[in-house]
Design an enzyme around this catalytic site. Structure first.
Site, PDB file in Angstrom:
ATOM      1  N   LYS A  80       0.853  -1.187   0.000  1.00 57.51           N
ATOM      2  CA  LYS A  80       0.000   0.000   0.000  1.00 57.51           C
ATOM      3  C   LYS A  80       0.890   1.239   0.000  1.00 57.51           C
ATOM      4  CE  LYS A  80      -3.783   2.162   2.639  1.00 57.51           C
ATOM      5  NZ  LYS A  80      -4.686   2.023   3.797  1.00 57.51           N
ATOM      6  N   SER A 163      -9.618   2.294   3.113  1.00 60.11           N
ATOM      7  CA  SER A 163      -8.744   3.013   2.206  1.00 60.11           C
ATOM      8  C   SER A 163      -7.818   2.106   1.398  1.00 60.11           C
ATOM      9  CB  SER A 163      -7.877   4.008   2.995  1.00 60.11           C
ATOM     10  OG  SER A 163      -7.049   3.334   3.930  1.00 60.11           O
ATOM     11  N   SER A 187      -9.897  -0.245   7.363  1.00 64.48           N
ATOM     12  CA  SER A 187      -9.392  -0.105   5.999  1.00 64.48           C
ATOM     13  C   SER A 187      -8.700  -1.333   5.431  1.00 64.48           C
ATOM     14  CB  SER A 187      -8.443   1.094   5.906  1.00 64.48           C
ATOM     15  OG  SER A 187      -9.157   2.291   6.044  1.00 64.48           O
TER      16      SER A 187
END
Length: 496
Positions: A80, A163, A187
Site C-alpha cells: 500500500k 482506504s 481499511s
C-alpha cells in the site's frame, strides 16, 4: 507448471513451487508484472519499477539456490502506498507527496524483504488513508494521466472499499498473491469484504508503524491481505515483532508463527453474536450470507453465543472525533518547508503555508483536518475530544465483558456490499459504512474479514471475526477451518 497458471496460486502454494524450484522468483515476478499491465484499467497500482523488482527477484533466486531461503523467499507482493520505500515513490495518494522518494524502507517493508519477498510496486489508496471507497486518491494510477478511483474487479462500476482499495483489488484480480494494507477504522477488513478476499488487522502495536505515513497514530495498524487465512498467516508472521527503537507504540511482544496452529480443531469454539451487529442497517443480502456462514461454523463444531456490545453505535461519532484530531496534528508536518509540495507563488511564510496546504490536500483530508482542529480547540477539547476518549475506554470494556462468554466475536464486516462509484457522495453516509469495523479499532483488538458468500448482483460478502488481544492465531485458525470447508475464497471475478 505453465506461467499462465501462476496467478491462480496463493502464497503458500507459490512459495512451495519456488522452494521446489519448479518456478523461479524471476519468472514469478515477470508474470505478475505482466498481469499488472494487463489489468491496469482497475487503477490498482500507482507505481511500478521493473528494474528494482527484477533485481529483488534475482537476489531471491540466489537465496533459494543457496538453500537459505525462508518460507516466503521469492514470493512477489505489493505494498500500500502508505509505507515508505527506497525503490518506489511514496505518495500516500496525495499531491502533497507527489514524486517523494524515501531514503529508507518502513519496518514492515524491511521485515518482509528480509524474509525474501519481492516487491511488485505500490498500490493505490484513499489520500492519507482517509476514506472508505478509494475514491479520494489524488495520484494517477499506472496507465492513466490523471487520478482515478480504483475499480472493484467483481464489477468495475463499483468501489473496492477503502482506504486499502488498491490492495484489495490487486489480490482479487490476481495481480499479486498477497499485499500489505493498513487499518485505522476498518481499511483492511472492509475492502477485503467488498473484494472477496481475506485480510487481518492485528492487535494494535504488534506490527511496527515506523515508516507508515501517519493518519491517526493511536489507531493505525499494518496488516496483510491475501486470498486465504493461510496466506495472511504467513505474511503476518514476518510483519509482526517489536520495533522499540523506532516506534514508540510498538509492543514488546515477541514475533509468532501464526501458521503453526492453523489446523487446530474449532470444536467447542464459542462465537459471540452481538445483537448490535444484526439490527437495522444491515442489508438483507449480507445478513443471509452471514447467517449461512455462521451455520457452517456450527457444523464445524463451534457454538454460537448471544452477546451485547451496547456502545457499538457510539463508535462512529467517537472515531470521527478522535481520528481527525490525531490527523490534524500528524498532517501539520506537511507545510511545504522541508519536503513535499510547495506553492509556487506566495508573499510570506504564512501565505506559503496556506497556499501549499490548500493546493496539496484533497477535500476529504481538509475536512478531517478542520474537524480535528475544531475538537482540539480551546473550549471544545473537554466537550468533544475528552468525552470521546472516555467512551473509547467504555467500548474497550464492553469487549472485555463479552469475551468472558465467548472466544471470538462474529458479524458482517460491512452493512452492505460494495456500492456504485460516486454512490455515496455525502461524507456522513460514507462514515456510517464503518460501523462494524470501528469498535475493534477503537479497542485496539485484532479483526479479520474472510469471504463468506455473495449478495445481490454477485458481489462478495465478508464475515468479520474479532478476537481478544493477541488472539491472531485463534482468528486465523477459525478462518482457515471455515475455508477448508468452503470455497468462497477460491472464487475469482469473471474475466480475471
Amino acid at each position: 507448471m505453465s506461467n499462465t497458471e501462476l496467478h491462480n496460486l496463493g502464497v503458500a502454494e507459490l512459495a512451495a513451487q519456488l522452494r521446489a524450484k519448479q518456478v523461479s522468483a524471476t519468472e514469478a515476478a515477470q508474470h505478475f508484472l505482466a498481469r499488472a499491465k494487463q489489468h491496469q484499467n482497475l487503477g490498482a497500482f500507482v507505481s511500478i519499477n521493473e528494474d528494482a523488482t527484477l533485481a529483488q527477484a534475482k537476489a531471491a533466486d540466489a537465496l533459494i539456490a543457496s538453500g537459505q531461503g525462508g518460507k516466503l523467499a521469492g514470493v512477489p507482493i505489493a505494498h500500500k502506498d502508505i509505507f515508505v520505500t527506497k525503490d518506489f515513490p511514496t505518495t500516500a495518494a496525495s499531491k502533497m507527496l507527489e514524486g517523494y522518494q524515501s531514503p529508507f524502507d518502513a519496518t514492515v517493508v524491511r521485515k518482509l524483504a528480509d524474509a525474501g519477498v519481492v516487491t511488485l510496486g505500490k498500490l493505490n489508496c484513499d489520500e492519507f488513508a482517509m476514506g472508505g471507497a478509494n475514491e479520494n486518491s489524488a495520484i494517477a494510477p499506472v496507465g492513466f494521466d490523471s487520478a482515478q478511483p480504483v475499480r472493484n474487479p467483481w464489477n468495475h462500476d463499483r468501489v473496492p472499499g477503502g482506504s486499502s482499495g488498491g490492495s484489495a483489488a490487486a489480490v482479487a484480480a490476481r495481480l499479486a498473491p498477497a499485499v500489505t494494507g493498513t487499518d485505522t477504522g476498518g481499511s483492511i477488513r472492509q475492502p477485503a469484504s467488498f473484494c472477496g478476499i481475506t485480510g487481518i488487522k492485528p492487535t494494535y502495536g504488534r506490527a511496527s508503524r515506523y515508516g507508515m505515513i501517519a493518519f491517526a497514530s493511536s489507531l493505525d495498524q499494518a496488516g496483510p491481505m491475501g486470498r486465504s487465512a493461510e496466506d495472511c498467516a504467513l505474511l503476518l508472521s514476518e510483519m509482526c515483532g517489536p520495533d522499540l527503537d523506532r516506534d514508540s507504540t510498538s509492543l514488546d511482544y515477541p514475533a509468532e508463527d501464526f501458521s503453526a496452529k492453523l489446523n487446530d480443531s474449532i470444536e467447542g469454539l464459542r462465537i459471540g453474536i452481538p445483537a448490535e451487529f444484526f439490527g437495522e442497517g444491515l442489508s438483507s443480502d449480507v445478513r443471509t450470507a452471514v447467517d449461512a456462514a455462521l451455520k457452517e461454523y456450527e457444523k464445524l463444531g463451534a457454538k454460537l453465543v448471544p452477546i451485547s456490545l451496547p456502545r457499538t453505535e457510539l463508535s462512529v461519532p467517537v472515531y470521527y472525533i478522535l481520528a481527525p484530531a490525531e490527523a490534524s496534528s500528524n498532517l501539520s508536518r506537511f507545510d511545504g518547508v522541508k519536503f513535499g509540495h510547495r506553492a509556487k507563488d506566495y508573499v510570506d511564510l504564512n501565505d506559503m503555508y496556506k497556499k501549499t496546504r490548500a493546493e496539496g490536500f484533497g477535500d476529504e483530508v481538509k475536512r478531517r483536518i478542520m474537524i480535528g482542529a475544531y475538537v482540539l480547540s480551546e473550549g471544545y477539547y473537554d466537550a468533544y475530544y475528552l468525552q470521546a476518549q472516555k467512551i473509547r475506554r467504555m467500548i474497550a470494556d464492553d469487549f472485555q465483558a463479552a469475551f468472558k462468554d465467548c472466544d471470538v466475536i462474529a458479524g458482517a464486516a460491512a452493512p452492505t456490499t460494495a456500492w456504485a462509484i460516486g454512490g455515496k457522495a455525502d461524507p456522513v453516509t460514507n462514515y456510517l459504512a464503518d460501523i462494524f469495523t470501528l469498535p475493534a479499532s477503537l479497542a485496539g483488538l485484532p479483526g479479520l474479514s474472510l469471504p463468506a458468500g455473495f449478495g445481490d448482483g454477485g458481489m462478495p460478502v465478508g464475515l468479520q471475526l474479532i478476537g481478544n488481544y493477541f488472539a491472531e492465531s485463534k482468528l486465523l485458525n477459525a478462518a482457515h477451518r471455515f475455508q477448508q470447508a468452503t470455497d468462497f475464497h477460491l472464487k475469482s471475478p469473471v474475466g480475471i
